[in-house]
Write a protein that holds these residues in place. Structure first.
Motif, PDB file in Angstrom:
ATOM      1  N   GLN A  58       0.836  -1.205   0.000  1.00  0.00           N
ATOM      2  CA  GLN A  58       0.000   0.000   0.000  1.00  0.00           C
ATOM      3  C   GLN A  58       0.874   1.261   0.000  1.00  0.00           C
ATOM      4  OE1 GLN A  58      -2.837  -1.565  -0.995  1.00  0.00           O
ATOM      5  NE2 GLN A  58      -3.803   0.114   0.070  1.00  0.00           N
ATOM      6  N   LYS A  59       1.915   1.253   0.823  1.00  0.00           N
ATOM      7  CA  LYS A  59       2.805   2.424   0.891  1.00  0.00           C
ATOM      8  C   LYS A  59       3.541   2.622  -0.436  1.00  0.00           C
ATOM      9  CE  LYS A  59       2.931   3.111   5.625  1.00  0.00           C
ATOM     10  NZ  LYS A  59       1.705   3.795   5.905  1.00  0.00           N
ATOM     11  N   LEU A  60       3.937   1.528  -1.080  1.00  0.00           N
ATOM     12  CA  LEU A  60       4.600   1.622  -2.371  1.00  0.00           C
ATOM     13  C   LEU A  60       3.647   2.202  -3.415  1.00  0.00           C
ATOM     14  CD1 LEU A  60       7.110   1.085  -4.083  1.00  0.00           C
ATOM     15  CD2 LEU A  60       6.218  -1.203  -4.520  1.00  0.00           C
ATOM     16  N   LYS A  61       2.394   1.786  -3.390  1.00  0.00           N
ATOM     17  CA  LYS A  61       1.402   2.345  -4.318  1.00  0.00           C
ATOM     18  C   LYS A  61       1.248   3.845  -4.108  1.00  0.00           C
ATOM     19  CE  LYS A  61      -2.270  -0.625  -5.555  1.00  0.00           C
ATOM     20  NZ  LYS A  61      -3.531  -1.279  -5.151  1.00  0.00           N
ATOM     21  N   GLN A  62       1.193   4.261  -2.836  1.00  0.00           N
ATOM     22  CA  GLN A  62       1.080   5.684  -2.536  1.00  0.00           C
ATOM     23  C   GLN A  62       2.294   6.442  -3.048  1.00  0.00           C
ATOM     24  OE1 GLN A  62       0.607   5.702   1.714  1.00  0.00           O
ATOM     25  NE2 GLN A  62      -1.526   5.001   1.640  1.00  0.00           N
ATOM     26  N   ALA A  63       3.477   5.874  -2.860  1.00  0.00           N
ATOM     27  CA  ALA A  63       4.704   6.525  -3.326  1.00  0.00           C
ATOM     28  C   ALA A  63       4.718   6.615  -4.846  1.00  0.00           C
ATOM     29  CB  ALA A  63       5.924   5.761  -2.823  1.00  0.00           C
ATOM     30  N   GLU A  64       4.275   5.560  -5.535  1.00  0.00           N
ATOM     31  CA  GLU A  64       4.214   5.576  -7.002  1.00  0.00           C
ATOM     32  C   GLU A  64       3.245   6.628  -7.492  1.00  0.00           C
ATOM     33  OE1 GLU A  64       3.172   1.532  -7.906  1.00  0.00           O
ATOM     34  OE2 GLU A  64       5.280   0.939  -8.149  1.00  0.00           O
ATOM     35  N   GLN A  65       2.104   6.783  -6.812  1.00  0.00           N
ATOM     36  CA  GLN A  65       1.121   7.783  -7.213  1.00  0.00           C
ATOM     37  C   GLN A  65       1.682   9.194  -7.078  1.00  0.00           C
ATOM     38  OE1 GLN A  65      -2.241   6.838  -4.734  1.00  0.00           O
ATOM     39  NE2 GLN A  65      -2.967   5.212  -6.092  1.00  0.00           N
ATOM     40  N   LYS A  66       2.578   9.390  -6.137  1.00  0.00           N
ATOM     41  CA  LYS A  66       3.219  10.689  -5.946  1.00  0.00           C
ATOM     42  C   LYS A  66       4.441  10.846  -6.839  1.00  0.00           C
ATOM     43  CE  LYS A  66       1.967  11.323  -1.098  1.00  0.00           C
ATOM     44  NZ  LYS A  66       2.501  11.530   0.258  1.00  0.00           N
ATOM     45  N   GLY A  67       4.749   9.851  -7.627  1.00  0.00           N
ATOM     46  CA  GLY A  67       5.942   9.910  -8.467  1.00  0.00           C
ATOM     47  C   GLY A  67       7.216   9.866  -7.644  1.00  0.00           C
ATOM     48  N   LEU A  69       7.924  11.567  -5.164  1.00  0.00           N
ATOM     49  CA  LEU A  69       8.270  12.921  -4.724  1.00  0.00           C
ATOM     50  C   LEU A  69       7.433  13.279  -3.503  1.00  0.00           C
ATOM     51  CD1 LEU A  69       8.253  14.628  -8.229  1.00  0.00           C
ATOM     52  CD2 LEU A  69      10.254  13.844  -6.945  1.00  0.00           C
ATOM     53  N   ASP A  70       8.002  14.072  -2.615  1.00  0.00           N
ATOM     54  CA  ASP A  70       7.308  14.525  -1.404  1.00  0.00           C
ATOM     55  C   ASP A  70       6.703  13.356  -0.620  1.00  0.00           C
ATOM     56  OD1 ASP A  70       7.897  17.198  -2.020  1.00  0.00           O
ATOM     57  OD2 ASP A  70       6.093  17.366  -3.270  1.00  0.00           O
ATOM     58  N   LEU A  71       7.498  12.353  -0.358  1.00  0.00           N
ATOM     59  CA  LEU A  71       7.024  11.174   0.367  1.00  0.00           C
ATOM     60  C   LEU A  71       7.006  11.431   1.863  1.00  0.00           C
ATOM     61  CD1 LEU A  71       9.012   8.363  -1.487  1.00  0.00           C
ATOM     62  CD2 LEU A  71       6.685   9.149  -1.927  1.00  0.00           C
ATOM     63  N   THR A  72       6.073  10.807   2.551  1.00  0.00           N
ATOM     64  CA  THR A  72       6.051  10.873   4.011  1.00  0.00           C
ATOM     65  C   THR A  72       7.166   9.975   4.546  1.00  0.00           C
ATOM     66  OG1 THR A  72       4.545   8.999   4.256  1.00  0.00           O
ATOM     67  CG2 THR A  72       3.536  11.184   3.998  1.00  0.00           C
ATOM     68  N   ASP A  73       7.446  10.113   5.823  1.00  0.00           N
ATOM     69  CA  ASP A  73       8.482   9.284   6.443  1.00  0.00           C
ATOM     70  C   ASP A  73       8.126   7.798   6.345  1.00  0.00           C
ATOM     71  OD1 ASP A  73      10.024  11.482   7.069  1.00  0.00           O
ATOM     72  OD2 ASP A  73       9.268  11.642   9.132  1.00  0.00           O
ATOM     73  N   ASP A  74       6.847   7.472   6.545  1.00  0.00           N
ATOM     74  CA  ASP A  74       6.408   6.069   6.438  1.00  0.00           C
ATOM     75  C   ASP A  74       6.632   5.535   5.031  1.00  0.00           C
ATOM     76  OD1 ASP A  74       5.633   5.909   9.062  1.00  0.00           O
ATOM     77  OD2 ASP A  74       3.491   6.247   8.665  1.00  0.00           O
ATOM     78  N   GLU A  75       6.312   6.330   4.031  1.00  0.00           N
ATOM     79  CA  GLU A  75       6.490   5.902   2.640  1.00  0.00           C
ATOM     80  C   GLU A  75       7.972   5.732   2.314  1.00  0.00           C
ATOM     81  OE1 GLU A  75       2.446   8.050   0.919  1.00  0.00           O
ATOM     82  OE2 GLU A  75       4.355   9.099   0.826  1.00  0.00           O
ATOM     83  N   LYS A  76       8.797   6.665   2.801  1.00  0.00           N
ATOM     84  CA  LYS A  76      10.246   6.543   2.584  1.00  0.00           C
ATOM     85  C   LYS A  76      10.793   5.276   3.235  1.00  0.00           C
ATOM     86  CE  LYS A  76      11.131  11.510   2.351  1.00  0.00           C
ATOM     87  NZ  LYS A  76      11.720  12.667   3.053  1.00  0.00           N
ATOM     88  N   ALA A  77      10.341   5.007   4.457  1.00  0.00           N
ATOM     89  CA  ALA A  77      10.807   3.815   5.172  1.00  0.00           C
ATOM     90  C   ALA A  77      10.352   2.551   4.439  1.00  0.00           C
ATOM     91  CB  ALA A  77      10.274   3.820   6.600  1.00  0.00           C
ATOM     92  N   ALA A  78       9.133   2.550   3.919  1.00  0.00           N
ATOM     93  CA  ALA A  78       8.624   1.381   3.192  1.00  0.00           C
ATOM     94  C   ALA A  78       9.418   1.154   1.912  1.00  0.00           C
ATOM     95  CB  ALA A  78       7.140   1.554   2.877  1.00  0.00           C
ATOM     96  N   VAL A  79       9.697   2.219   1.176  1.00  0.00           N
ATOM     97  CA  VAL A  79      10.469   2.095  -0.065  1.00  0.00           C
ATOM     98  C   VAL A  79      11.876   1.589   0.253  1.00  0.00           C
ATOM     99  CG1 VAL A  79      11.512   3.403  -1.962  1.00  0.00           C
ATOM    100  CG2 VAL A  79       9.117   3.799  -1.345  1.00  0.00           C
ATOM    101  N   ALA A  80      12.494   2.121   1.311  1.00  0.00           N
ATOM    102  CA  ALA A  80      13.838   1.673   1.699  1.00  0.00           C
ATOM    103  C   ALA A  80      13.824   0.197   2.106  1.00  0.00           C
ATOM    104  CB  ALA A  80      14.364   2.531   2.849  1.00  0.00           C
ATOM    105  N   GLU A  81      12.802  -0.217   2.839  1.00  0.00           N
ATOM    106  CA  GLU A  81      12.708  -1.616   3.261  1.00  0.00           C
ATOM    107  C   GLU A  81      12.529  -2.528   2.054  1.00  0.00           C
ATOM    108  OE1 GLU A  81      10.012  -4.415   6.213  1.00  0.00           O
ATOM    109  OE2 GLU A  81       9.952  -2.249   6.472  1.00  0.00           O
ATOM    110  N   LEU A  82      11.722  -2.106   1.103  1.00  0.00           N
ATOM    111  CA  LEU A  82      11.509  -2.897  -0.110  1.00  0.00           C
ATOM    112  C   LEU A  82      12.787  -2.976  -0.948  1.00  0.00           C
ATOM    113  CD1 LEU A  82       7.932  -1.714  -1.063  1.00  0.00           C
ATOM    114  CD2 LEU A  82       8.605  -4.020  -0.379  1.00  0.00           C
ATOM    115  N   LYS A  83      13.534  -1.880  -1.029  1.00  0.00           N
ATOM    116  CA  LYS A  83      14.805  -1.900  -1.768  1.00  0.00           C
ATOM    117  C   LYS A  83      15.783  -2.874  -1.119  1.00  0.00           C
ATOM    118  CE  LYS A  83      14.791   2.742  -3.782  1.00  0.00           C
ATOM    119  NZ  LYS A  83      15.423   4.067  -3.759  1.00  0.00           N
ATOM    120  N   LYS A  84      15.848  -2.838   0.230  1.00  0.00           N
ATOM    121  CA  LYS A  84      16.750  -3.754   0.929  1.00  0.00           C
ATOM    122  C   LYS A  84      16.328  -5.202   0.709  1.00  0.00           C
ATOM    123  CE  LYS A  84      18.922  -4.805   5.338  1.00  0.00           C
ATOM    124  NZ  LYS A  84      19.460  -5.978   4.743  1.00  0.00           N
ATOM    125  N   ALA A  85      15.032  -5.459   0.757  1.00  0.00           N
ATOM    126  CA  ALA A  85      14.540  -6.823   0.524  1.00  0.00           C
ATOM    127  C   ALA A  85      14.892  -7.275  -0.889  1.00  0.00           C
ATOM    128  CB  ALA A  85      13.033  -6.888   0.747  1.00  0.00           C
TER     129      ALA A  85
END
Length: 110
Positions: A58-67, A69-85
């Motif tokens: 869900q957080k990745l979808k939200q980040a994609e919808q924002k392109g 850009l201007d991600l919340t801390d939760d979205e940034k943390a989710a993207v970072a966790e997914l990149k690490k995985a």
């Protein structure tokens, strides 16, 4: 269950099974109870993992919808966790290939 209820169950079990078979029956019941507990713990862990994956999705979808850009801390943390995985998966998938290639090279030289 209270003490008296357990005592009644114990006395009935002793009368029905007898003193020779009662210890084996108790061990069997304990194994079954432990198996059920272990199954419950595994299911709880799997559900927790699935909920976490859904949350990250869900957080990745939200980040994609924002392109992204201007991600919340939760979205940034989710993207970072997914990149690490993803990096961990890539490392795990390439590691056996390297080991197999190295082993093959070592055996061909001998």
């Amino acid at each position: 269950m209270g003490f008296w209820e357990l005592l009644v169950i114990g006395v009935v079990a002793l009368l029905v099974l007898g003193p020779e078979r009662l210890p084996g029956a108790i061990r069997s019941v304990m194994r079954t109870v432990n198996s059920v507990k272990q199954f419950g713990q595994q299911m709880q862990a799997e559900l927790s993992d699935n909920l976490r994956v859904h949350e990250l999705h869900q957080k990745l979808k939200q980040a994609e919808q924002k392109g992204f850009l201007d991600l919340t801390d939760d979205e940034k943390a989710a993207v970072a966790e997914l990149k690490k995985a993803a990096e961990d998966v890539n490392k795990a998938s390439t590691a056996p290939t390297e080991n197999t290639t190295k082993h093959h090279d070592d055996s061909s030289g001998t």
